[in-house]
Design an enzyme around this catalytic site. Structure first.
Site, short mmCIF file in Angstrom:
data_model
loop_
_atom_site.label_atom_id
_atom_site.label_comp_id
_atom_site.label_asym_id
_atom_site.label_seq_id
_atom_site.Cartn_x
_atom_site.Cartn_y
_atom_site.Cartn_z
N ASN A 7 0.90 -1.20 0.12
CA ASN A 7 -0.04 0.04 -0.09
C ASN A 7 0.93 1.34 -0.03
OD1 ASN A 7 -1.41 2.34 0.85
ND2 ASN A 7 -2.98 0.88 1.68
N GLU A 34 -4.01 1.60 -2.57
CA GLU A 34 -4.20 3.23 -2.40
C GLU A 34 -3.30 4.09 -3.50
OE1 GLU A 34 -5.46 5.19 1.19
OE2 GLU A 34 -4.48 3.65 2.29
N TYR A 109 -7.69 -3.83 -2.08
CA TYR A 109 -7.79 -2.86 -1.08
C TYR A 109 -9.11 -3.06 -0.27
CZ TYR A 109 -7.50 1.76 1.40
OH TYR A 109 -7.72 2.59 2.35
N ASP A 150 -4.01 -4.87 0.90
CA ASP A 150 -4.19 -4.19 2.26
C ASP A 150 -5.52 -5.05 2.85
OD1 ASP A 150 -4.78 -2.85 4.50
OD2 ASP A 150 -4.40 -0.80 3.64
N ASN A 152 -7.00 -4.50 5.72
CA ASN A 152 -7.52 -3.67 6.87
C ASN A 152 -8.09 -4.50 7.90
OD1 ASN A 152 -7.18 -0.82 6.54
ND2 ASN A 152 -8.22 -0.90 4.46
N ASP A 250 2.71 4.91 5.05
CA ASP A 250 2.50 4.18 6.42
C ASP A 250 2.66 2.96 6.36
OD1 ASP A 250 0.21 4.74 4.86
OD2 ASP A 250 -0.93 5.75 6.49
N HIS A 251 2.69 2.18 4.81
CA HIS A 251 2.78 0.78 4.84
C HIS A 251 4.19 0.25 4.42
CE1 HIS A 251 -1.90 -0.36 5.40
NE2 HIS A 251 -1.72 1.03 5.03
#
Length: 265
Positions: A7, A34, A109, A150, A152, A250-251
């Site tokens: 991501n 993303e 995603y 990702d 989540n 951030d990933h």
DNA sequence: ATGGTCGAGAGTCGA
């Protein structure tokens, strides 16, 4: 063959970072999430210059997925089946030719689902249910299939540094975890957990409140492999050092090596 | 207790 999922949190903001990582890590196939870009604005030329084919499924502003591959795409499918009214760009599938026949790769995603108690959470759970159905159907093909993305979802307490902080979060709800568990139970293997107990290994650290510096992380990015793919699994890693680069996502990338050879035309 | 940081893209929304 090396495959990765990452991501990147905005492909245009991350292009220098992405090109540097592609040169360093040299993956054959990359699932990106993303991308936050429409297809026409995706910086494909720089990536193609490194020898990759590029297929995207973007939308304006947020979401968006892509697959980069040194192997030629035999087939590309966009959108997760099961709800024609769903306009969010969260799913792309590519098919490739290898020494063992077809290899299917998905970049997904999964919806974040926060805050719980709004319409976002049932959308997440419904998307997961659609994904389970699709995955079950694909599993019947008995082909090497890799679902990179990702998710989540924090599958287990050992996948989060401070579980108590996530009890009200959509990523750690029993419904989210149960869907992920059903995906595992139908036969998809978490490549990283297969080669490492994965306890305390994370793939995401928030930008806020010094989460990276404090190692306040979660593991939510996975390469899920069908039995025919996991039979060829040689190694898997989380490229954690990338989080320490300038202007990071951030990933971080999650990678795996498979005993499969690309068929190059 | 609150907000804390980013990206996209033009005002906030999403995470």
């Amino acid at each position: 063959m090396k495959i990765a999922t990452w991501n990147i949190n905005g492909v245009k903001a991350r292009i220098d970072n992405l090109l540097h990582w592609l040169r360093e890590s040299d993956p054959d196939i990359v699932c990106l999430q993303e991308i936050k870009s429409v297809d026409e604005a995706f910086p494909r030329l720089e990536i193609e210059a490194l020898g990759y084919h590029v297929e995207t499924h973007g939308q304006k502003g947020f979401n968006g997925v892509a697959i980069l591959s040194k192997l030629r795409f035999d087939e590309v499918n966009r959108r997760l089946p099961g709800d024609d009214s769903d306009e969010q760009a969260r799913f792309i599938e590519g098919v490739f030719s290898t020494s063992r026949g077809a290899l299917r790769v998905v970049s997904l995603y999964l919806p974040n689902g926060n805050p719980v108690g709004t319409e976002k959470f049932p959308y997440k759970i419904a998307w997961m249910k659609r994904f389970e159905q699709w995955a079950q159907d694909r599993l019947a093909l008995e082909e090497p299939l890799i679902l990179g993305g990702d998710y989540n979802v924090i599958p287990m307490p050992s996948d989060v540094r401070y579980p108590d902080n996530w009890l009200d979060d959509a990523l750690f709800q029993p419904e989210s975890r149960a869907s992920f568990r059903r995906l595992s139970n139908m036969g998809f293997i978490d490549a990283y957990r297969e080669v490492d107990d994965a306890s305390g290994a994370y793939s995401f650290w928030d930008y806020q409140a010094g989460a990276w510096q404090k190692n306040n992380g979660i593991r939510i990015d996975f390469l899920m492999m069908s039995p025919e793919a996991s039979d060829r699994l040689r190694s898997a890693d989380i490229e954690k050092h990338v989080r320490g680069w300038e202007k990071p996502s951030d990933h971080v990338p999650v990678v795996a090596h498979l005993d499969l050879l690309p068929v190059v035309f």
